[in-house]
Design an enzyme around this catalytic site. Sequence first.
Site, PDB file in Angstrom:
ATOM      1  N   GLU A 207       0.806  -1.219   0.000  1.00 35.18           N
ATOM      2  CA  GLU A 207       0.000   0.000   0.000  1.00 35.18           C
ATOM      3  C   GLU A 207       0.840   1.271   0.000  1.00 35.18           C
ATOM      4  O   GLU A 207       0.333   2.358   0.259  1.00 35.18           O
ATOM      5  CB  GLU A 207      -0.970  -0.019   1.178  1.00 35.18           C
ATOM      6  N   GLU A 283      -8.547  -0.412  13.823  1.00 31.64           N
ATOM      7  CA  GLU A 283      -9.328  -1.294  12.946  1.00 31.64           C
ATOM      8  C   GLU A 283      -8.996  -2.753  13.246  1.00 31.64           C
ATOM      9  O   GLU A 283      -7.826  -3.094  13.457  1.00 31.64           O
ATOM     10  CB  GLU A 283      -8.999  -0.959  11.490  1.00 31.64           C
ATOM     11  N   ASP A 310     -13.695  -4.224   9.989  1.00 32.92           N
ATOM     12  CA  ASP A 310     -13.481  -4.533   8.576  1.00 32.92           C
ATOM     13  C   ASP A 310     -13.834  -5.993   8.329  1.00 32.92           C
ATOM     14  O   ASP A 310     -14.912  -6.309   7.838  1.00 32.92           O
ATOM     15  CB  ASP A 310     -12.034  -4.233   8.189  1.00 32.92           C
ATOM     16  N   LYS A 335     -15.705  -1.459   1.812  1.00 36.87           N
ATOM     17  CA  LYS A 335     -14.943  -1.908   0.645  1.00 36.87           C
ATOM     18  C   LYS A 335     -15.930  -2.493  -0.367  1.00 36.87           C
ATOM     19  O   LYS A 335     -16.463  -3.581  -0.134  1.00 36.87           O
ATOM     20  CB  LYS A 335     -13.920  -2.971   1.038  1.00 36.87           C
ATOM     21  N   SER A 365      -5.410  -3.844  -0.955  1.00 37.32           N
ATOM     22  CA  SER A 365      -3.959  -3.898  -1.149  1.00 37.32           C
ATOM     23  C   SER A 365      -3.596  -4.099  -2.611  1.00 37.32           C
ATOM     24  O   SER A 365      -2.558  -3.636  -3.079  1.00 37.32           O
ATOM     25  CB  SER A 365      -3.347  -4.999  -0.291  1.00 37.32           C
ATOM     26  N   LYS A 386      -9.543   5.529   3.359  1.00 34.51           N
ATOM     27  CA  LYS A 386      -8.245   4.851   3.398  1.00 34.51           C
ATOM     28  C   LYS A 386      -7.844   4.546   1.963  1.00 34.51           C
ATOM     29  O   LYS A 386      -8.546   3.816   1.276  1.00 34.51           O
ATOM     30  CB  LYS A 386      -8.330   3.533   4.179  1.00 34.51           C
TER      31      LYS A 386
END
Length: 424
Positions: A207, A283, A310, A335, A365, A386
């Site tokens: 990342e 997280e 998450d 996501k 990622s 993010k």
Amino acid sequence: MFDVVISDIEAREILDSRGYPTLYVKVITNTGIFGEACVPSGASTGIKEALELRDQDPKRYQGKGVLQAVANVEKVLLPALQGFSVFDQITADAIMIDADGTSNKEKLGANAILGVSLALAKAAAATLERPLYRYLGGAFSHVLPCPMMNLINGGMHATNGLQFQEFMIRPISAPSLTEAVRMGAEVFHTLKKILQNRQLSTGVGDEGGFAPQLASNSEALDLLLAAIEKAGFIPGEDISLALDCAASSFYNTQDKTYDGKSAADQVAVLTELCDRYPIDSIEDGLAEEDFEGWKLLSETLGDRIQLVGDDLFVTNSALIAEGIAQGLANAVLIKPNQIGTLTETAEAIRLATTQGYATILSHRSGETEDTTIADLAVAFNTGQIKTGSLSRSERIAKYNRLIAIEEEIGPEAVFQDSNPFSKA
């Protein structure tokens, strides 16, 4: 305007930022206008995520090819959607879900379905000559999100032995998104110089954050504090810290321990870190299966910091509702590829928001040059995003898109951090 309908859908196998195959999808209307989308892919995935369809052919890309997903777009989804209005997103997404017919999209693949879903929305926006954030969010979409910038990578995003996966900074005192990016970039480059002076690696992880060999999670946090201060900012006032523990990656499901420690021990470790450092967001501090551990964490730190689920929620409204009912976490990571359609993504955001949970739009990622999540963060006023570090072009593309959106919106643009525990 006469009916604008789906005329054709094209798909192809492309590569993501890790060199693994993913999907490119193009939805073409009867007017010739089109929308394009590239689908991201995760390394650290929740067990209840929608299925990312891979070919499993060892002779191609070590089994990670997506030719079957490409075929599903062109041979199954195109016939199902051809002739439908490009503006009827909800119906189109429902048709694709029905065509798949499974609870986790394992038949056609969430990667195939999401590619079409996002490209369709872009085709509709292009038809109306509107940016995607305005098409989806309307006139009240003017909130630019506070970025959570992953400056040190560990866990499954690097090979440096760090237990936690992401060590992030949040530029909470920034007056604008553009200034937040500047602050983050200055800390990033300052951190690089500190690592060089200490003869530590400045290689980066998936990342874009640095991935030096460090002895502990605390050492990574100490490096971030040093970089923040040397760059001229005040830790906790100008820039706060955030963690993604990705605890499921070091959780033993047999004896329910975290590298040999109990859930209570893990909560104690996180509490101690919050006492020592200006951390305002954690997280996946506990594993997705450890509901009792999550309850303890939420009871212990839930009134002090943002606790983000998450793997716990995987952008699934049913799981979010279940977690809310049990009092687990107080924020949800969003996501789109965890659930597989834009409609379901929007529903997850709506549910979390109406129940008082913060939402954070997130990359994966394995990313591409696609910048859709930047538009989605603004469209749905999430207030946080993010999208990695301040390096690697697939990460920078999202920041650059946000800068452009802020400029487009003009004086009405509001830079707003939705983390209720931010001290800015």
